[in-house]
Write a protein that holds these residues in place. Structure first.
Motif, PDB file in Angstrom:
ATOM      1  N   ASN A  93      -4.231   3.509 -11.547  1.00  0.00           N
ATOM      2  CA  ASN A  93      -4.170   4.266 -12.802  1.00  0.00           C
ATOM      3  C   ASN A  93      -3.039   3.847 -13.728  1.00  0.00           C
ATOM      4  OD1 ASN A  93      -2.328   5.355 -10.889  1.00  0.00           O
ATOM      5  ND2 ASN A  93      -2.091   7.171 -12.153  1.00  0.00           N
ATOM      6  N   LEU A  94      -2.236   2.860 -13.326  1.00  0.00           N
ATOM      7  CA  LEU A  94      -1.144   2.361 -14.152  1.00  0.00           C
ATOM      8  C   LEU A  94      -1.251   0.836 -14.276  1.00  0.00           C
ATOM      9  CD1 LEU A  94       1.886   4.389 -12.680  1.00  0.00           C
ATOM     10  CD2 LEU A  94       0.748   4.787 -14.874  1.00  0.00           C
ATOM     11  N   PRO A  95      -0.638   0.258 -15.290  1.00  0.00           N
ATOM     12  CA  PRO A  95      -0.677  -1.206 -15.428  1.00  0.00           C
ATOM     13  C   PRO A  95       0.313  -1.923 -14.507  1.00  0.00           C
ATOM     14  CG  PRO A  95       0.482  -0.247 -17.284  1.00  0.00           C
ATOM     15  CD  PRO A  95      -0.051   0.903 -16.482  1.00  0.00           C
ATOM     16  N   TYR A  96       0.978  -1.207 -13.638  1.00  0.00           N
ATOM     17  CA  TYR A  96       1.881  -1.803 -12.648  1.00  0.00           C
ATOM     18  C   TYR A  96       1.788  -0.997 -11.358  1.00  0.00           C
ATOM     19  CZ  TYR A  96       4.735   1.863 -14.825  1.00  0.00           C
ATOM     20  OH  TYR A  96       5.169   3.047 -15.361  1.00  0.00           O
ATOM     21  N   LYS A  97       2.059  -1.668 -10.256  1.00  0.00           N
ATOM     22  CA  LYS A  97       1.943  -1.029  -8.937  1.00  0.00           C
ATOM     23  C   LYS A  97       2.930  -1.714  -7.993  1.00  0.00           C
ATOM     24  CE  LYS A  97      -1.814   0.463  -5.810  1.00  0.00           C
ATOM     25  NZ  LYS A  97      -1.534  -0.017  -4.452  1.00  0.00           N
ATOM     26  N   TRP A  98       3.774  -0.937  -7.347  1.00  0.00           N
ATOM     27  CA  TRP A  98       4.776  -1.471  -6.417  1.00  0.00           C
ATOM     28  C   TRP A  98       4.355  -1.157  -4.982  1.00  0.00           C
ATOM     29  CZ3 TRP A  98       8.989  -4.474  -7.578  1.00  0.00           C
ATOM     30  CH2 TRP A  98       9.279  -4.624  -8.940  1.00  0.00           C
ATOM     31  N   GLU A  99       4.370  -2.197  -4.133  1.00  0.00           N
ATOM     32  CA  GLU A  99       3.928  -2.041  -2.753  1.00  0.00           C
ATOM     33  C   GLU A  99       4.924  -2.691  -1.794  1.00  0.00           C
ATOM     34  OE1 GLU A  99      -0.927  -2.154  -3.391  1.00  0.00           O
ATOM     35  OE2 GLU A  99       0.136  -3.997  -2.842  1.00  0.00           O
ATOM     36  N   VAL A 100       4.971  -2.177  -0.570  1.00  0.00           N
ATOM     37  CA  VAL A 100       5.815  -2.732   0.485  1.00  0.00           C
ATOM     38  C   VAL A 100       4.937  -3.065   1.681  1.00  0.00           C
ATOM     39  CG1 VAL A 100       6.365  -0.435   1.421  1.00  0.00           C
ATOM     40  CG2 VAL A 100       7.901  -2.380   1.889  1.00  0.00           C
ATOM     41  N   PHE A 101       5.244  -4.169   2.348  1.00  0.00           N
ATOM     42  CA  PHE A 101       4.466  -4.595   3.515  1.00  0.00           C
ATOM     43  C   PHE A 101       5.121  -4.051   4.776  1.00  0.00           C
ATOM     44  CE2 PHE A 101       2.912  -7.731   6.666  1.00  0.00           C
ATOM     45  CZ  PHE A 101       1.553  -7.615   6.417  1.00  0.00           C
ATOM     46  N   ASP A 102       4.378  -3.232   5.524  1.00  0.00           N
ATOM     47  CA  ASP A 102       4.946  -2.574   6.708  1.00  0.00           C
ATOM     48  C   ASP A 102       4.739  -3.351   7.999  1.00  0.00           C
ATOM     49  OD1 ASP A 102       2.272  -2.253   7.208  1.00  0.00           O
ATOM     50  OD2 ASP A 102       2.293  -0.044   7.265  1.00  0.00           O
ATOM     51  N   GLY A 103       4.273  -4.586   7.886  1.00  0.00           N
ATOM     52  CA  GLY A 103       4.000  -5.397   9.067  1.00  0.00           C
ATOM     53  C   GLY A 103       2.518  -5.548   9.330  1.00  0.00           C
ATOM     54  N   ASN A 104       1.731  -4.601   8.809  1.00  0.00           N
ATOM     55  CA  ASN A 104       0.282  -4.647   8.996  1.00  0.00           C
ATOM     56  C   ASN A 104      -0.477  -4.689   7.674  1.00  0.00           C
ATOM     57  OD1 ASN A 104       0.299  -4.397  11.928  1.00  0.00           O
ATOM     58  ND2 ASN A 104       0.982  -2.302  11.606  1.00  0.00           N
ATOM     59  N   SER A 105      -0.007  -3.937   6.686  1.00  0.00           N
ATOM     60  CA  SER A 105      -0.709  -3.866   5.412  1.00  0.00           C
ATOM     61  C   SER A 105       0.262  -3.476   4.302  1.00  0.00           C
ATOM     62  CB  SER A 105      -1.849  -2.841   5.501  1.00  0.00           C
ATOM     63  OG  SER A 105      -1.340  -1.552   5.805  1.00  0.00           O
ATOM     64  N   TRP A 106      -0.216  -3.606   3.058  1.00  0.00           N
ATOM     65  CA  TRP A 106       0.585  -3.231   1.899  1.00  0.00           C
ATOM     66  C   TRP A 106       0.438  -1.735   1.630  1.00  0.00           C
ATOM     67  CZ3 TRP A 106       4.061  -6.443  -0.103  1.00  0.00           C
ATOM     68  CH2 TRP A 106       3.903  -7.820   0.124  1.00  0.00           C
ATOM     69  N   LYS A 107       1.575  -1.043   1.495  1.00  0.00           N
ATOM     70  CA  LYS A 107       1.600   0.395   1.249  1.00  0.00           C
ATOM     71  C   LYS A 107       2.249   0.680  -0.105  1.00  0.00           C
ATOM     72  CE  LYS A 107       0.105   1.314   5.467  1.00  0.00           C
ATOM     73  NZ  LYS A 107      -1.267   1.823   5.718  1.00  0.00           N
ATOM     74  N   ASP A 108       1.757   1.718  -0.788  1.00  0.00           N
ATOM     75  CA  ASP A 108       2.337   2.100  -2.076  1.00  0.00           C
ATOM     76  C   ASP A 108       3.765   2.587  -1.905  1.00  0.00           C
ATOM     77  OD1 ASP A 108      -0.128   1.541  -3.062  1.00  0.00           O
ATOM     78  OD2 ASP A 108      -0.646   3.594  -3.639  1.00  0.00           O
ATOM     79  N   LEU A 109       4.651   2.145  -2.801  1.00  0.00           N
ATOM     80  CA  LEU A 109       6.021   2.656  -2.822  1.00  0.00           C
ATOM     81  C   LEU A 109       6.082   3.930  -3.654  1.00  0.00           C
ATOM     82  CD1 LEU A 109       8.155  -0.573  -3.286  1.00  0.00           C
ATOM     83  CD2 LEU A 109       8.349   1.036  -1.405  1.00  0.00           C
ATOM     84  N   ARG A 110       6.894   4.862  -3.214  1.00  0.00           N
ATOM     85  CA  ARG A 110       7.088   6.085  -3.981  1.00  0.00           C
ATOM     86  C   ARG A 110       8.005   5.801  -5.171  1.00  0.00           C
ATOM     87  NH1 ARG A 110       9.215  10.526   0.018  1.00  0.00           N
ATOM     88  NH2 ARG A 110       8.990  11.772  -1.874  1.00  0.00           N
ATOM     89  N   HIS A 111       7.982   6.714  -6.143  1.00  0.00           N
ATOM     90  CA  HIS A 111       8.831   6.611  -7.343  1.00  0.00           C
ATOM     91  C   HIS A 111       8.550   5.304  -8.094  1.00  0.00           C
ATOM     92  CE1 HIS A 111      10.818   9.984  -5.482  1.00  0.00           C
ATOM     93  NE2 HIS A 111      11.233   9.249  -4.473  1.00  0.00           N
ATOM     94  N   THR A 112       7.258   4.991  -8.239  1.00  0.00           N
ATOM     95  CA  THR A 112       6.850   3.748  -8.907  1.00  0.00           C
ATOM     96  C   THR A 112       7.442   3.629 -10.308  1.00  0.00           C
ATOM     97  OG1 THR A 112       4.802   3.474  -7.664  1.00  0.00           O
ATOM     98  CG2 THR A 112       4.864   2.520  -9.871  1.00  0.00           C
ATOM     99  N   GLU A 113       7.420   4.724 -11.070  1.00  0.00           N
ATOM    100  CA  GLU A 113       7.915   4.665 -12.449  1.00  0.00           C
ATOM    101  C   GLU A 113       9.404   4.349 -12.493  1.00  0.00           C
ATOM    102  OE1 GLU A 113       7.272   7.212 -16.547  1.00  0.00           O
ATOM    103  OE2 GLU A 113       7.712   8.319 -14.697  1.00  0.00           O
ATOM    104  N   ASP A 114      10.182   4.929 -11.566  1.00  0.00           N
ATOM    105  CA  ASP A 114      11.627   4.669 -11.525  1.00  0.00           C
ATOM    106  C   ASP A 114      11.911   3.212 -11.163  1.00  0.00           C
ATOM    107  OD1 ASP A 114      12.108   7.312 -12.150  1.00  0.00           O
ATOM    108  OD2 ASP A 114      12.345   7.941 -10.058  1.00  0.00           O
ATOM    109  N   ILE A 115      11.150   2.673 -10.218  1.00  0.00           N
ATOM    110  CA  ILE A 115      11.327   1.267  -9.830  1.00  0.00           C
ATOM    111  C   ILE A 115      10.979   0.360 -11.005  1.00  0.00           C
ATOM    112  CG2 ILE A 115      10.556  -0.564  -8.280  1.00  0.00           C
ATOM    113  CD1 ILE A 115       9.959   1.591  -6.196  1.00  0.00           C
ATOM    114  N   GLU A 116       9.873   0.683 -11.676  1.00  0.00           N
ATOM    115  CA  GLU A 116       9.437  -0.126 -12.811  1.00  0.00           C
ATOM    116  C   GLU A 116      10.455  -0.081 -13.945  1.00  0.00           C
ATOM    117  OE1 GLU A 116       6.743  -2.536 -15.134  1.00  0.00           O
ATOM    118  OE2 GLU A 116       7.014  -2.154 -12.996  1.00  0.00           O
ATOM    119  N   ARG A 117      10.995   1.106 -14.230  1.00  0.00           N
ATOM    120  CA  ARG A 117      11.987   1.238 -15.301  1.00  0.00           C
ATOM    121  C   ARG A 117      13.212   0.364 -15.013  1.00  0.00           C
ATOM    122  NH1 ARG A 117      12.425   6.184 -15.164  1.00  0.00           N
ATOM    123  NH2 ARG A 117      11.246   6.860 -17.017  1.00  0.00           N
ATOM    124  N   ALA A 118      13.664   0.376 -13.755  1.00  0.00           N
ATOM    125  CA  ALA A 118      14.821  -0.443 -13.376  1.00  0.00           C
ATOM    126  C   ALA A 118      14.489  -1.932 -13.459  1.00  0.00           C
ATOM    127  CB  ALA A 118      15.278  -0.077 -11.967  1.00  0.00           C
TER     128      ALA A 118
END
Length: 453
Positions: free
Chosen positions: A290-315
């Motif tokens: 639903n946004l033009p950007y998406k932050w994900e972290v790899f947990d060893g098995n798959s890519w998971k959504d990071l919380r506080h996406t807007e704050d990470i993107e702003r930084a």
């Protein structure tokens, strides 16, 4: 190996721009972006060429066919007698050691350093050409030297530079009684050796802490090298450990360690889905978000959504920032959170679509100013001088060739901007400035407003 010279150079450049080493599979995928090469030929090159050492990544537990790491190697060294005025012509590089460290105080001021800062002097270029390293960028060459030349980091030859007492006991300093006064690095020895089983949950440091940073700065190392030092340590260990090189593992069946090339995952966000009108639904080849950007972290098995996406993107959109906010920040330079890989998905670049397309990603290009500030290309600096190229023009050139060098003018001076290592260089004075490519920030509320309009 002469038939593979181009591949060897390209692979060396990729390794050096990725902190000196890469997973075997990942290196092959990156090479395939520019050069068509079969798995058999690729495997033959990394196994036989002296430029590379293939080691087993002991942090992984899968079979020895998908856990190989390729480390860049060279026999080239800095001349120890050069700074003592005891050498005029030899088979080693004549360079200022602190220039390689990125922190020579004379190279930054009016007083000129008495030792060479010219990587491509007549003496040095001949040696680089003989070793087929003459096409490497300066920073790539320096990293290669740091992880191979024992004279560059003599105080830190493994394992003596890592505090053994810190790696014992409990508490923030382990069993080290010197605590902040310790003259050795407080860092996880198992991380350095590549076999830390705890990963990001490890209680020991996997990065250089503030005390270690100050100690290393006093030794003359720049902030960029200090940031990469844990990875340089790992590669030093991989190159120096007798059991590491592939050469002593010849009893392992050759086909077992061949790269397995997986199909590329979807990484582009669907513009139509954001506007709620994608007709392909689940069959769409792009990511639905639903946004033009998406932050994900790899947990060893798959890519998971990071919380506080807007704050990470702003930084991330602020070129001054190297980390996101929070107790577990994302490192924007290495794209990791602690030791876990992080990635940013986005919509296509705005220059690839007509102006009426909404929620494309507008990329902005910045260079570092004289006062630690970041200036967008095409915008005036503090002396009202502007560069000849704008962010949009640089973005067009970058998408056309991501390994190109482009010429930028500012006033009467011209510079070379390298997309491969993200530096702007002044060829006349042999100085350089960091370059960053960051998107223009758009908030969640702005996204909703654009969609509603």
């Amino acid at each position: 190996m002469s038939n593979y010279a181009g591949v060897i150079h390209h692979a060396t450049s990729i390794l050096c721009s990725n902190k000196g080493s890469l997973d075997l599979q990942q290196l092959h995928r990156k090479i395939l972006q520019r050069v068509e090469i079969t798995e058999d030929d690729f495997w033959y090159i990394v196994k036989k060429c002296s430029r590379f050492v293939v080691v087993r990544n002991r942090e992984r537990t899968d079979e020895w066919g998908t856990d190989c790491v390729v480390v860049a190697k060279t026999s080239l060294r800095l001349c120890r007698n050069y700074t003592k005025d005891g050498c005029r012509d030899c088979q080693e590089l004549h360079l200022c050691k602190y220039f390689v460290y990125g922190n020579c105080r004379y190279g930054k001021g009016r007083k000129q350093c008495k030792f060479s800062h010219d990587v491509f002097s007549e003496h040095n270029y001949r040696l680089l050409r003989d070793c087929t390293l003459h096409e490497l960028h300066e920073d790539e060459l320096f990293l290669l030297l740091l992880q191979n030349d024992p004279s560059l980091l003599p105080e830190y030859s493994l394992p003596r530079e890592v505090c053994s007492h810190y790696n014992k006991g409990s508490g923030p300093h382990g069993a080290c009684t010197f605590r902040e006064g310790c003259t050795k690095m407080h860092m996880c020895m198992h991380f350095v050796q590549g076999d830390c089983m705890f990963g990001p949950k490890c209680k020991r440091q996997h990065v250089v802490d503030e005390h270690g940073r100050r100690m290393l700065e006093e030794k003359g190392l720049s902030g960029d090298i200090i940031h990469d030092l844990p990875f340089i340590y790992q590669n030093l260990y991989r190159l120096s450990t007798p059991i590491a090189p592939y050469a002593v593992r010849e009893h392992v069946p050759e086909p077992v360690c061949r790269p397995v090339i997986h199909k590329e995952e979807k990484k582009e966000i669907c513009l139509h889905f954001i506007r709620r009108n994608c007709r392909f639904q689940d069959q769409c080849i792009r990511v639905h978000f639903n946004l033009p950007y998406k932050w994900e972290v790899f947990d060893g098995n798959s890519w998971k959504d990071l919380r506080h996406t807007e704050d990470i993107e702003r930084a991330f959109c602020d070129p001054r920032n190297t980390h996101s906010p929070g107790s577990r920040p994302v490192d924007f330079l290495t794209m990791t959170r602690e030791s876990d890989p992080v990635r940013r998905l986005s919509t296509v670049s705005s220059i690839t679509k007509p102006a009426h397309y909404i929620l494309t990603t507008e990329w902005l290009w910045y260079y570092k100013g004289d006062h630690q500030n970041w200036i967008e290309y095409g915008r005036p600096d503090d002396k009202q001088r502007t560069t000849s190229l704008t962010s949009r023009e640089l973005e067009e050139a970058y998408l056309a060739n991501r390994s190109a060098d482009v010429t930028v003018m500012k006033g009467h001076r011209h510079y070379y901007l390298s997309f491969q290592d993200m530096y702007q260089r002044n060829p006349k004075h042999n100085t350089k400035r960091r370059v960053r490519r960051r998107p223009r920030f758009i908030s969640i509320r702005e996204v909703e407003d654009k969609i509603s309009r």
